[in-house]
Design an enzyme around this catalytic site. Structure first.
Site, PDB file in Angstrom:
ATOM      1  N   ASP A 114     -44.373 -67.723  38.946  1.00 46.42           N
ATOM      2  CA  ASP A 114     -45.060 -69.005  38.505  1.00 46.42           C
ATOM      3  C   ASP A 114     -46.449 -69.060  38.886  1.00 46.42           C
ATOM      4  O   ASP A 114     -46.802 -70.356  38.821  1.00 46.42           O
ATOM      5  CB  ASP A 114     -44.256 -70.259  39.276  1.00 46.42           C
ATOM      6  CG  ASP A 114     -44.568 -70.093  40.737  1.00 46.42           C
ATOM      7  OD1 ASP A 114     -44.916 -69.146  41.440  1.00 46.42           O
ATOM      8  OD2 ASP A 114     -44.906 -71.466  41.354  1.00 46.42           O
ATOM      9  N   GLU A 115     -47.093 -68.052  38.934  1.00 45.56           N
ATOM     10  CA  GLU A 115     -48.474 -68.103  39.184  1.00 45.56           C
ATOM     11  C   GLU A 115     -49.194 -66.957  38.773  1.00 45.56           C
ATOM     12  O   GLU A 115     -48.851 -65.721  38.847  1.00 45.56           O
ATOM     13  CB  GLU A 115     -48.861 -68.677  40.677  1.00 45.56           C
ATOM     14  CG  GLU A 115     -48.525 -67.601  41.727  1.00 45.56           C
ATOM     15  CD  GLU A 115     -49.000 -68.154  43.019  1.00 45.56           C
ATOM     16  OE1 GLU A 115     -50.011 -68.400  43.235  1.00 45.56           O
ATOM     17  OE2 GLU A 115     -48.161 -68.371  43.741  1.00 45.56           O
TER      18      GLU A 115
ATOM     19  N   ASP B 278     -50.945 -72.328  38.421  1.00 48.12           N
ATOM     20  CA  ASP B 278     -49.940 -72.457  39.257  1.00 48.12           C
ATOM     21  C   ASP B 278     -48.927 -73.300  38.605  1.00 48.12           C
ATOM     22  O   ASP B 278     -49.260 -74.553  38.335  1.00 48.12           O
ATOM     23  CB  ASP B 278     -50.273 -72.784  40.700  1.00 48.12           C
ATOM     24  CG  ASP B 278     -49.030 -72.471  41.716  1.00 48.12           C
ATOM     25  OD1 ASP B 278     -47.937 -72.449  41.260  1.00 48.12           O
ATOM     26  OD2 ASP B 278     -49.515 -72.405  42.890  1.00 48.12           O
TER      27      ASP B 278
END
Length: 421
Positions: free
Chosen positions: A122-123, A28
DNA sequence: TCTGGGGTCCTTTTGCCC
DNA sequence: TCTGGGGCAAAAGGACCC
């Protein structure tokens, strides 16, 4: 960009944790949008920065940890964030930049394992079980990934290492910012039992309220509640799911391929609107956008839904299933407008409208059969020509006549809300 | 404090057929 | 002919995620 942050009362480990069998990594990025935007503004490093729309009705998309110290969190209305942290610099989001960095980071992950499941920009989850012999233990791989992302992209990430996806995600949250947390197999149950119920994936405000009413504060409390009680309170699926998670049971594997279920777009007006002509124009813009994205993804869809949110935030949706799958702007717009008109609204104050198409199938397998008397092909050819022009001259270079600013309603031509990108 | 935009999934309601 | 209900699919609503 997790919305909720939680901490454990205490951490137990003194020795390096045993990561045997902990083959799921959750990576993350830390304050992703804010960190990425600061690459272009190094002068703002170490200061409170908020990423969000500067318009009247925006929310916080991301904030640096310096801004979070003032109580700013993502999804908070911008007005409130500015009051909490008046010294913060507000930057508009740069989604193209975020997409570029995201692509590069995901590519980095694939240098370790092909089994990568992106969850958002983003993860991602990674299954590293096939990489152990070549690259070392899961924790070693996690450390190496963190180093490379920092070196190559100039931004930090946090990694959770665990036997299951759900625990890996909890662990990365605990690792933030810029950290690494391993939850060994033997510690999974005590680890989850100590967490507040809201830490569970799938427990939001409403479910938390229900659980607290039942007197359940921690995941351990859920674990020791009869399954029937949970099912009655939360429904069969959710009750079963939470009970499983509370004992660390999560059979979901890391999936590299996830098919899209729907493609949609919605947009909030700068001010509430009751003018049907104005709303139709927005529906047309949104239909164009959705159709273009469908064609770019080479998908067609069968069901069109329209979403309307009123000034009091109540929301209604209406859906219609078409006879044939479509990716044509005019067809989607016609359905969306009919659905909206079918509500028969009289001067209702509307703050948002949306268009979504579901029932997606690959365009290559769709048999596009024109209905007698309906020159569908013509519209589709026109759309394809618009796509070509947009690729050459930029998005918005070719528009339906009614969307050319000022073409229909000169009095609104100054309205920034209607100007096109 | 006044709530974006992109989605997914689950539950309940509704309408239809038998 | 009327009514009930099972089974099913679609529609609608809502919670949740980032």
């Amino acid at each position: 960009m997790s919305r909720r942050q939680f901490t454990l009362p205490h951490r137990v480990s003194t020795e390096p944790p045993d990561d045997t069998g902990c083959t799921v990594l959750h990576v993350d990025m830390d304050a992703f949008f804010a960190s990425a935007s600061l690459l272009a503004r190094p002068d703002l490093r170490g200061t409170p920065v908020i990423i969000g729309g500067s318009g009247g009705r925006g929310v916080v998309l991301s904030a640096t940890y310096e801004a979070r110290r003032f109580g700013v969190t993502s999804a908070m209305p911008m007005g409130r964030a500015r009051r909490l942290c008046p010294s913060a610099t507000v930057l508009p989001p740069d989604h193209a930049l975020y997409a570029r960095i995201s692509k590069a980071v995901m590519a980095t992950f694939r240098d370790w394992t092909p089994i990568v499941e992106p969850l958002s920009v983003d993860e991602a989850f990674l299954d590293v079980s096939g990489a152990l012999r070549r690259s070392g233990s899961p924790a070693t791989i996690a450390g190496a990934i963190r180093d490379r992302v920092a070196d190559e992209q100039g931004i930090t990430c946090s990694v959770g290492v665990a036997p299951t996806k759900f625990v890996a995600k909890l662990a990365s949250n605990l690792a933030k910012p810029d950290g690494l947390v391993v939850v060994p197999r033997d510690e999974v149950v005590p680890f989850v039992h100590a967490l507040p119920v809201a830490a569970l994936w799938g427990v939001g405000d409403k479910t938390e309220e229900v659980l607290l009413r039942l007197g359940l504060k921690t995941v351990g409390d859920i674990a020791h509640t009869p399954l029937d009680t949970l099912r009655r309170a939360l429904g069969d699926a959710s009750g079963q799911h939470l009970h499983d998670l509370s004992w660390g049971r999560d059979p979901r594997t890391v999936q590299t391929l996830r098919e899209e279920r729907s493609i949609g777009a919605d947009s909030t007006f700068a001010e509430d609107v009751d003018d049907a002509v104005y709303i139709h124009r927005r529906l047309l813009q949104l239909s164009d956008k959705v159709a273009a994205r469908m064609r770019a993804a080479e998908l067609m869809g069968l069901t069109v839904s329209a979403k309307i949110r009123f000034s009091d935030f109540t929301t209604v949706t209406r859906a219609r299933t078409l006879h044939d799958p479509t990716d044509t702007s005019r067809v989607i717009y016609a359905a969306a407008r009919d659905l909206f008109d079918g509500l028969g609204l009289q001067r209702a104050r509307i703050r948002l409208v949306g268009v979504r198409v579901s029932g997606l199938i690959p365009a290559s397998t769709a048999s596009v059969q024109g209905v007698l008397g309906e020159p569908d092909h013509g519209w589709r050819d026109a759309d394809l020509a618009v796509d070509r022009a947009s690729r050459r001259f930029g998005a918005g270079s070719v528009l339906p006549a009614s969307l050319v600013t000022g073409a229909r309603s000169p009095s609104r031509s100054q309205d920034p809300d209607l100007s096109l990108p």
